[in-house]
Enzyme design. Structure first.
Site, PDB file in Angstrom:
ATOM      1  N   TRP A  86      38.535  45.890  38.344  1.00 50.19           N
ATOM      2  CA  TRP A  86      39.122  46.751  37.310  1.00 50.19           C
ATOM      3  C   TRP A  86      38.085  47.182  36.267  1.00 50.19           C
ATOM      4  O   TRP A  86      37.827  48.360  36.067  1.00 50.19           O
ATOM      5  CB  TRP A  86      40.287  46.032  36.634  1.00 50.19           C
ATOM      6  CG  TRP A  86      40.841  46.783  35.468  1.00 50.19           C
ATOM      7  CD1 TRP A  86      41.119  48.122  35.405  1.00 50.19           C
ATOM      8  CD2 TRP A  86      41.183  46.249  34.183  1.00 50.19           C
ATOM      9  NE1 TRP A  86      41.630  48.451  34.168  1.00 50.19           N
ATOM     10  CE2 TRP A  86      41.675  47.327  33.396  1.00 50.19           C
ATOM     11  CE3 TRP A  86      41.142  44.973  33.628  1.00 50.19           C
ATOM     12  CZ2 TRP A  86      42.106  47.155  32.085  1.00 50.19           C
ATOM     13  CZ3 TRP A  86      41.574  44.812  32.323  1.00 50.19           C
ATOM     14  CH2 TRP A  86      42.049  45.875  31.566  1.00 50.19           C
ATOM     15  N   TYR A 106      40.804  52.999  38.627  1.00 47.59           N
ATOM     16  CA  TYR A 106      39.818  52.092  38.056  1.00 47.59           C
ATOM     17  C   TYR A 106      38.450  52.757  37.932  1.00 47.59           C
ATOM     18  O   TYR A 106      38.039  53.525  38.800  1.00 47.59           O
ATOM     19  CB  TYR A 106      39.657  50.844  38.916  1.00 47.59           C
ATOM     20  CG  TYR A 106      40.836  49.907  38.934  1.00 47.59           C
ATOM     21  CD1 TYR A 106      41.914  50.071  38.078  1.00 47.59           C
ATOM     22  CD2 TYR A 106      40.863  48.826  39.821  1.00 47.59           C
ATOM     23  CE1 TYR A 106      42.980  49.204  38.114  1.00 47.59           C
ATOM     24  CE2 TYR A 106      41.931  47.954  39.857  1.00 47.59           C
ATOM     25  CZ  TYR A 106      42.995  48.145  39.003  1.00 47.59           C
ATOM     26  OH  TYR A 106      44.062  47.284  39.039  1.00 47.59           O
ATOM     27  N   GLN A 109      52.196  42.713  43.411  1.00 39.74           N
ATOM     28  CA  GLN A 109      51.061  42.366  42.555  1.00 39.74           C
ATOM     29  C   GLN A 109      51.510  42.350  41.093  1.00 39.74           C
ATOM     30  O   GLN A 109      51.417  43.346  40.392  1.00 39.74           O
ATOM     31  CB  GLN A 109      49.895  43.337  42.740  1.00 39.74           C
ATOM     32  CG  GLN A 109      48.649  42.889  41.994  1.00 39.74           C
ATOM     33  CD  GLN A 109      47.463  43.801  42.219  1.00 39.74           C
ATOM     34  OE1 GLN A 109      46.845  44.271  41.271  1.00 39.74           O
ATOM     35  NE2 GLN A 109      47.130  44.067  43.471  1.00 39.74           N
ATOM     36  N   ARG A 160      36.413  40.963  26.740  1.00 38.95           N
ATOM     37  CA  ARG A 160      37.407  42.000  26.970  1.00 38.95           C
ATOM     38  C   ARG A 160      38.128  42.396  25.689  1.00 38.95           C
ATOM     39  O   ARG A 160      38.634  43.508  25.577  1.00 38.95           O
ATOM     40  CB  ARG A 160      38.425  41.533  28.016  1.00 38.95           C
ATOM     41  CG  ARG A 160      37.833  41.424  29.411  1.00 38.95           C
ATOM     42  CD  ARG A 160      38.895  41.217  30.462  1.00 38.95           C
ATOM     43  NE  ARG A 160      38.297  41.160  31.791  1.00 38.95           N
ATOM     44  CZ  ARG A 160      38.987  41.136  32.919  1.00 38.95           C
ATOM     45  NH1 ARG A 160      40.301  41.147  32.875  1.00 38.95           N
ATOM     46  NH2 ARG A 160      38.382  41.073  34.082  1.00 38.95           N
ATOM     47  N   GLY A 190      38.482  38.845  38.514  1.00 42.43           N
ATOM     48  CA  GLY A 190      37.388  39.734  38.188  1.00 42.43           C
ATOM     49  C   GLY A 190      36.165  38.931  37.783  1.00 42.43           C
ATOM     50  O   GLY A 190      36.240  37.717  37.597  1.00 42.43           O
ATOM     51  N   GLN A 238      29.904  33.600  37.917  1.00 38.24           N
ATOM     52  CA  GLN A 238      31.303  33.303  37.639  1.00 38.24           C
ATOM     53  C   GLN A 238      32.093  33.110  38.921  1.00 38.24           C
ATOM     54  O   GLN A 238      33.009  32.280  38.981  1.00 38.24           O
ATOM     55  CB  GLN A 238      31.926  34.442  36.824  1.00 38.24           C
ATOM     56  CG  GLN A 238      31.408  34.548  35.396  1.00 38.24           C
ATOM     57  CD  GLN A 238      31.969  35.771  34.699  1.00 38.24           C
ATOM     58  OE1 GLN A 238      32.033  36.861  35.279  1.00 38.24           O
ATOM     59  NE2 GLN A 238      32.389  35.606  33.454  1.00 38.24           N
TER      60      GLN A 238
END
Length: 341
Positions: A21, A51, A176, A227, A283, A289
Protein backbone atom coordinates in the site's frame (compact mmCIF):
# COMPACT_ATOMS: atom_id res chain seq x y z
CA UNK A 1 6.43 -20.54 5.57
CA UNK A 2 3.01 -21.92 6.39
CA UNK A 3 0.38 -22.08 3.67
CA UNK A 4 -3.36 -22.22 4.26
CA UNK A 5 -6.38 -22.93 2.07
CA UNK A 6 -8.29 -19.84 1.00
CA UNK A 7 -11.89 -20.50 1.98
CA UNK A 8 -13.31 -23.76 0.69
CA UNK A 9 -11.20 -23.56 -2.47
CA UNK A 10 -8.06 -25.43 -3.40
CA UNK A 11 -5.99 -22.23 -3.54
CA UNK A 12 -3.17 -22.11 -0.99
CA UNK A 13 -1.92 -18.74 0.25
CA UNK A 14 1.08 -18.03 2.43
CA UNK A 15 0.11 -17.28 6.04
CA UNK A 16 1.89 -13.94 5.63
CA UNK A 17 0.98 -11.88 2.58
CA UNK A 18 3.13 -8.98 1.45
CA UNK A 19 1.09 -5.81 0.89
CA UNK A 20 2.48 -2.76 -0.91
CA UNK A 21 0.00 0.00 0.00
CA UNK A 22 2.47 2.67 1.14
CA UNK A 23 5.69 1.36 -0.38
CA UNK A 24 4.21 1.10 -3.88
CA UNK A 25 5.41 4.51 -4.97
CA UNK A 26 9.06 4.09 -3.87
CA UNK A 27 10.58 1.46 -6.18
CA UNK A 28 13.94 1.57 -4.45
CA UNK A 29 12.28 0.51 -1.16
CA UNK A 30 9.44 -1.65 -2.46
CA UNK A 31 11.55 -3.72 -4.84
CA UNK A 32 13.98 -4.68 -2.07
CA UNK A 33 11.10 -5.51 0.28
CA UNK A 34 9.35 -7.69 -2.31
CA UNK A 35 12.56 -9.62 -2.92
CA UNK A 36 13.01 -10.03 0.85
CA UNK A 37 9.46 -11.36 1.06
CA UNK A 38 10.26 -13.96 -1.59
CA UNK A 39 13.41 -14.93 0.29
CA UNK A 40 11.30 -15.41 3.45
CA UNK A 41 9.03 -17.85 1.63
CA UNK A 42 6.11 -15.48 1.09
CA UNK A 43 4.25 -16.47 -2.06
CA UNK A 44 1.19 -14.22 -1.82
CA UNK A 45 1.26 -10.53 -2.78
CA UNK A 46 -1.57 -8.04 -2.34
CA UNK A 47 -1.95 -4.71 -4.09
CA UNK A 48 -4.67 -2.55 -5.70
CA UNK A 49 -5.16 -0.36 -8.74
CA UNK A 50 -5.39 2.65 -6.42
CA UNK A 51 -2.11 2.06 -4.57
CA UNK A 52 1.02 4.06 -5.13
CA UNK A 53 2.42 7.50 -5.72
CA UNK A 54 2.90 9.84 -7.51
CA UNK A 55 0.10 8.29 -9.56
CA UNK A 56 -2.39 5.49 -9.15
CA UNK A 57 -1.24 2.12 -10.40
CA UNK A 58 2.35 2.62 -9.23
CA UNK A 59 1.93 -0.11 -6.63
CA UNK A 60 0.96 -2.66 -9.28
CA UNK A 61 3.79 -1.52 -11.54
CA UNK A 62 6.41 -1.91 -8.82
CA UNK A 63 5.05 -5.33 -7.89
CA UNK A 64 4.99 -6.49 -11.50
CA UNK A 65 8.55 -5.32 -12.08
CA UNK A 66 9.84 -6.98 -8.89
CA UNK A 67 8.16 -10.30 -9.69
CA UNK A 68 9.23 -10.35 -13.34
CA UNK A 69 11.19 -13.49 -14.13
CA UNK A 70 9.87 -15.38 -11.12
CA UNK A 71 8.02 -18.64 -11.65
CA UNK A 72 4.45 -17.38 -12.05
CA UNK A 73 2.90 -20.70 -11.00
CA UNK A 74 4.53 -20.34 -7.58
CA UNK A 75 2.94 -16.96 -6.87
CA UNK A 76 -0.50 -15.78 -5.79
CA UNK A 77 -1.12 -12.21 -6.97
CA UNK A 78 -4.09 -10.31 -5.58
CA UNK A 79 -5.32 -6.88 -6.57
CA UNK A 80 -8.48 -4.81 -6.23
CA UNK A 81 -10.96 -2.60 -8.05
CA UNK A 82 -13.49 0.04 -6.98
CA UNK A 83 -11.84 3.12 -5.48
CA UNK A 84 -11.38 6.20 -7.69
CA UNK A 85 -8.48 6.01 -10.14
CA UNK A 86 -9.34 9.13 -12.13
CA UNK A 87 -11.55 12.23 -12.14
CA UNK A 88 -14.39 10.82 -14.26
CA UNK A 89 -17.60 9.32 -12.92
CA UNK A 90 -16.74 6.01 -14.59
CA UNK A 91 -13.23 5.92 -13.11
CA UNK A 92 -14.57 4.29 -9.96
CA UNK A 93 -17.07 1.82 -8.60
CA UNK A 94 -18.08 -1.69 -9.62
CA UNK A 95 -19.83 -1.08 -12.93
CA UNK A 96 -19.09 -3.46 -15.78
CA UNK A 97 -17.30 -0.62 -17.59
CA UNK A 98 -14.94 0.23 -14.74
CA UNK A 99 -14.24 -3.41 -13.80
CA UNK A 100 -13.41 -4.31 -17.41
CA UNK A 101 -11.16 -1.31 -17.94
CA UNK A 102 -9.51 -1.62 -14.54
CA UNK A 103 -8.61 -5.30 -14.88
CA UNK A 104 -7.06 -4.62 -18.31
CA UNK A 105 -4.87 -1.89 -16.80
CA UNK A 106 -3.98 -4.03 -13.78
CA UNK A 107 -2.90 -6.96 -15.93
CA UNK A 108 -0.65 -4.66 -17.96
CA UNK A 109 0.96 -3.09 -14.89
CA UNK A 110 1.40 -6.45 -13.12
CA UNK A 111 2.95 -7.95 -16.27
CA UNK A 112 0.79 -11.05 -16.12
CA UNK A 113 -2.07 -12.61 -18.09
CA UNK A 114 -4.20 -13.46 -15.06
CA UNK A 115 -4.92 -12.30 -11.52
CA UNK A 116 -5.23 -15.06 -8.96
CA UNK A 117 -7.49 -13.14 -6.56
CA UNK A 118 -9.50 -10.14 -7.76
CA UNK A 119 -11.21 -8.21 -4.98
CA UNK A 120 -13.98 -5.62 -4.81
CA UNK A 121 -12.17 -2.97 -2.79
CA UNK A 122 -15.41 -1.63 -1.29
CA UNK A 123 -19.12 -2.17 -1.74
CA UNK A 124 -20.69 -0.02 -4.46
CA UNK A 125 -24.32 0.85 -3.67
CA UNK A 126 -24.67 2.81 -6.92
CA UNK A 127 -24.27 -0.28 -9.13
CA UNK A 128 -26.68 -3.26 -9.13
CA UNK A 129 -24.91 -6.24 -7.58
CA UNK A 130 -26.15 -8.42 -10.45
CA UNK A 131 -24.17 -6.26 -12.89
CA UNK A 132 -21.04 -6.40 -10.76
CA UNK A 133 -21.10 -10.16 -10.27
CA UNK A 134 -21.87 -10.82 -13.95
CA UNK A 135 -18.82 -8.74 -14.90
CA UNK A 136 -16.63 -10.74 -12.51
CA UNK A 137 -18.09 -13.99 -13.89
CA UNK A 138 -17.14 -13.02 -17.43
CA UNK A 139 -13.56 -12.27 -16.34
CA UNK A 140 -13.43 -15.64 -14.60
CA UNK A 141 -14.71 -17.50 -17.67
CA UNK A 142 -12.12 -15.78 -19.86
CA UNK A 143 -9.31 -16.79 -17.49
CA UNK A 144 -8.40 -13.26 -16.45
CA UNK A 145 -9.21 -13.87 -12.78
CA UNK A 146 -9.07 -17.10 -10.81
CA UNK A 147 -10.87 -16.35 -7.55
CA UNK A 148 -13.01 -13.53 -6.24
CA UNK A 149 -12.83 -11.59 -2.98
CA UNK A 150 -14.29 -8.54 -1.28
CA UNK A 151 -12.81 -5.99 1.11
CA UNK A 152 -14.62 -4.30 3.98
CA UNK A 153 -18.08 -5.61 3.06
CA UNK A 154 -20.73 -6.23 5.70
CA UNK A 155 -22.07 -9.69 6.50
CA UNK A 156 -25.29 -8.97 4.62
CA UNK A 157 -23.43 -7.73 1.54
CA UNK A 158 -21.12 -10.76 1.54
CA UNK A 159 -24.05 -13.16 1.91
CA UNK A 160 -25.90 -11.59 -1.03
CA UNK A 161 -22.78 -11.62 -3.23
CA UNK A 162 -22.01 -15.22 -2.34
CA UNK A 163 -25.48 -16.35 -3.39
CA UNK A 164 -25.01 -14.71 -6.81
CA UNK A 165 -21.49 -16.13 -7.11
CA UNK A 166 -22.84 -19.65 -6.62
CA UNK A 167 -25.45 -19.10 -9.32
CA UNK A 168 -22.78 -17.82 -11.69
CA UNK A 169 -20.32 -20.57 -10.68
CA UNK A 170 -17.51 -18.24 -9.65
CA UNK A 171 -15.50 -18.92 -6.47
CA UNK A 172 -16.04 -16.11 -3.94
CA UNK A 173 -13.61 -17.32 -1.28
CA UNK A 174 -11.95 -14.31 0.37
CA UNK A 175 -12.78 -11.33 2.53
CA UNK A 176 -10.18 -8.67 3.25
CA UNK A 177 -11.19 -6.80 6.40
CA UNK A 178 -9.18 -4.75 8.83
CA UNK A 179 -8.42 -6.89 11.87
CA UNK A 180 -6.09 -6.67 14.85
CA UNK A 181 -6.02 -6.94 18.63
CA UNK A 182 -7.42 -3.40 18.72
CA UNK A 183 -9.89 -3.63 15.84
CA UNK A 184 -12.29 -6.60 16.02
CA UNK A 185 -15.40 -5.26 14.31
CA UNK A 186 -15.71 -8.40 12.13
CA UNK A 187 -16.05 -10.78 15.08
CA UNK A 188 -19.75 -10.30 15.73
CA UNK A 189 -21.21 -10.61 12.22
CA UNK A 190 -18.73 -10.85 9.33
CA UNK A 191 -16.65 -13.75 10.65
CA UNK A 192 -19.64 -16.02 11.46
CA UNK A 193 -21.12 -15.31 8.01
CA UNK A 194 -17.81 -16.08 6.26
CA UNK A 195 -17.38 -19.30 8.26
CA UNK A 196 -20.84 -20.42 7.18
CA UNK A 197 -20.18 -19.58 3.51
CA UNK A 198 -16.68 -21.05 3.22
CA UNK A 199 -14.89 -17.70 2.94
CA UNK A 200 -11.52 -16.99 4.55
CA UNK A 201 -10.13 -13.69 5.79
CA UNK A 202 -6.96 -12.13 4.43
CA UNK A 203 -6.70 -9.36 6.99
CA UNK A 204 -5.02 -5.99 6.63
CA UNK A 205 -3.52 -3.74 9.30
CA UNK A 206 -2.81 -6.59 11.75
CA UNK A 207 -0.33 -4.25 13.49
CA UNK A 208 -2.87 -1.40 13.68
CA UNK A 209 -0.75 0.81 11.41
CA UNK A 210 2.36 0.11 13.49
CA UNK A 211 0.81 0.92 16.88
CA UNK A 212 0.88 -2.74 17.95
CA UNK A 213 4.52 -2.93 16.88
CA UNK A 214 5.37 -0.33 19.53
CA UNK A 215 6.12 2.29 16.88
CA UNK A 216 4.55 5.01 19.03
CA UNK A 217 5.24 5.54 22.72
CA UNK A 218 3.11 7.31 25.35
CA UNK A 219 4.05 10.95 25.81
CA UNK A 220 6.37 11.02 22.80
CA UNK A 221 6.06 12.65 19.40
CA UNK A 222 5.49 10.28 16.49
CA UNK A 223 8.70 9.51 14.54
CA UNK A 224 9.16 11.57 11.38
CA UNK A 225 9.27 8.46 9.19
CA UNK A 226 6.15 6.89 10.72
CA UNK A 227 2.73 6.44 9.14
CA UNK A 228 1.32 9.02 11.53
CA UNK A 229 3.35 11.62 9.61
CA UNK A 230 2.35 10.24 6.21
CA UNK A 231 -0.40 12.09 4.36
CA UNK A 232 -2.37 8.92 3.62
CA UNK A 233 -1.34 6.71 6.49
CA UNK A 234 -1.96 9.38 9.10
CA UNK A 235 -5.71 9.40 8.71
CA UNK A 236 -5.83 5.68 9.50
CA UNK A 237 -3.36 5.46 12.37
CA UNK A 238 -4.87 8.49 14.09
CA UNK A 239 -7.75 6.42 15.47
CA UNK A 240 -5.28 4.46 17.62
CA UNK A 241 -2.98 7.18 18.92
CA UNK A 242 -4.48 7.99 22.27
CA UNK A 243 -2.54 7.88 25.51
CA UNK A 244 -4.83 5.14 26.83
CA UNK A 245 -4.20 2.89 23.81
CA UNK A 246 -0.46 3.54 23.76
CA UNK A 247 -0.27 2.74 27.48
CA UNK A 248 -2.14 -0.50 26.81
CA UNK A 249 0.38 -1.45 24.13
CA UNK A 250 3.12 -0.95 26.70
CA UNK A 251 1.30 -3.48 28.92
CA UNK A 252 1.62 -5.98 26.07
CA UNK A 253 5.43 -5.80 26.13
CA UNK A 254 5.92 -8.20 29.07
CA UNK A 255 3.68 -10.73 27.31
CA UNK A 256 5.86 -10.52 24.20
CA UNK A 257 9.01 -10.86 26.31
CA UNK A 258 7.62 -13.96 27.99
CA UNK A 259 7.28 -15.51 24.52
CA UNK A 260 10.75 -14.34 23.43
CA UNK A 261 9.00 -12.26 20.78
CA UNK A 262 8.66 -8.68 19.61
CA UNK A 263 5.41 -6.78 19.92
CA UNK A 264 4.89 -7.09 16.16
CA UNK A 265 5.38 -10.85 16.27
CA UNK A 266 2.90 -11.12 19.15
CA UNK A 267 0.29 -9.08 17.25
CA UNK A 268 0.70 -11.15 14.08
CA UNK A 269 0.52 -14.42 16.02
CA UNK A 270 -2.70 -13.22 17.68
CA UNK A 271 -4.33 -12.56 14.30
CA UNK A 272 -3.15 -15.86 12.82
CA UNK A 273 -4.56 -17.78 15.80
CA UNK A 274 -8.05 -17.04 14.46
CA UNK A 275 -9.05 -20.13 12.43
CA UNK A 276 -10.96 -17.98 9.97
CA UNK A 277 -7.80 -16.06 9.01
CA UNK A 278 -5.94 -17.59 6.09
CA UNK A 279 -3.32 -14.86 5.87
CA UNK A 280 -2.21 -11.62 7.51
CA UNK A 281 -1.20 -8.85 5.12
CA UNK A 282 2.03 -7.24 6.23
CA UNK A 283 3.60 -4.12 4.81
CA UNK A 284 7.23 -3.14 5.22
CA UNK A 285 9.47 -0.19 4.52
CA UNK A 286 12.69 -2.12 5.16
CA UNK A 287 13.59 -5.72 4.15
CA UNK A 288 14.74 -6.51 7.71
CA UNK A 289 11.20 -6.01 8.98
CA UNK A 290 9.99 -8.92 6.88
CA UNK A 291 12.56 -11.44 8.10
CA UNK A 292 11.80 -10.39 11.66
CA UNK A 293 8.00 -10.42 11.46
CA UNK A 294 7.63 -13.81 9.77
CA UNK A 295 8.98 -15.33 12.98
CA UNK A 296 5.46 -14.81 14.31
CA UNK A 297 4.63 -18.10 12.63
CA UNK A 298 6.71 -19.87 15.28
CA UNK A 299 4.53 -18.52 18.12
CA UNK A 300 1.68 -20.44 19.69
CA UNK A 301 -0.57 -18.45 22.00
CA UNK A 302 -2.48 -20.50 24.55
CA UNK A 303 -5.76 -19.53 26.22
CA UNK A 304 -3.98 -18.04 29.22
CA UNK A 305 -1.95 -15.74 26.95
CA UNK A 306 -5.08 -14.67 25.09
CA UNK A 307 -6.65 -13.76 28.42
CA UNK A 308 -3.58 -11.72 29.40
CA UNK A 309 -3.75 -9.84 26.11
CA UNK A 310 -7.40 -8.92 26.62
CA UNK A 311 -6.64 -7.79 30.17
CA UNK A 312 -3.79 -5.58 28.94
CA UNK A 313 -6.18 -3.90 26.50
CA UNK A 314 -8.57 -2.92 29.27
CA UNK A 315 -8.01 0.47 30.89
CA UNK A 316 -9.10 1.20 34.50
CA UNK A 317 -10.56 4.55 33.44
CA UNK A 318 -11.70 3.95 29.85
CA UNK A 319 -12.62 0.27 30.05
CA UNK A 320 -12.27 -1.97 27.01
CA UNK A 321 -10.04 -0.24 24.43
CA UNK A 322 -10.87 -2.69 21.66
CA UNK A 323 -13.22 -1.50 18.90
CA UNK A 324 -15.88 -4.18 18.42
CA UNK A 325 -18.82 -2.32 16.84
CA UNK A 326 -19.77 -4.09 13.56
CA UNK A 327 -21.17 -0.80 12.29
CA UNK A 328 -17.57 0.43 12.04
CA UNK A 329 -16.98 -1.64 8.91
CA UNK A 330 -15.59 0.75 6.30
CA UNK A 331 -18.11 2.87 4.43
CA UNK A 332 -18.86 2.27 0.73
CA UNK A 333 -16.42 3.96 -1.61
CA UNK A 334 -18.82 6.73 -2.62
CA UNK A 335 -18.73 8.31 0.85
CA UNK A 336 -14.99 7.93 1.34
CA UNK A 337 -12.68 10.90 0.82
CA UNK A 338 -10.83 10.67 -2.49
CA UNK A 339 -7.04 10.69 -2.16
CA UNK A 340 -6.41 12.90 -5.18
CA UNK A 341 -9.55 13.75 -7.09
Amino acid sequence: MQHRALGDSGLQVSAITFGNWLTGGRPEDAGDCIRAALDAGITTFDTADVYGAPEFGAGETVLGDALAGRRREGLVIATKVCLPTGPGRNDRGLSRKHITESVTASLRRLRTDHIDLYQAHRHDPSTPLDETMAAFADLHRHGKIGYLGVSEWTAAQITQAHALARELRIPLVASQPQYSMLWRVIDAEVTPACARLGISHMVFSPLAQGVLAGRYRPGRTAPDDSRAKHARGGRFVGRYISQAVLAAVERLRPIAVDHDATLAQLALAWVLANPQVASAIMGASRPAQIADNVKALDLTLDDATMTRIDAALTDPEHGDLVERDPAKTAKPFDVMPAWRW
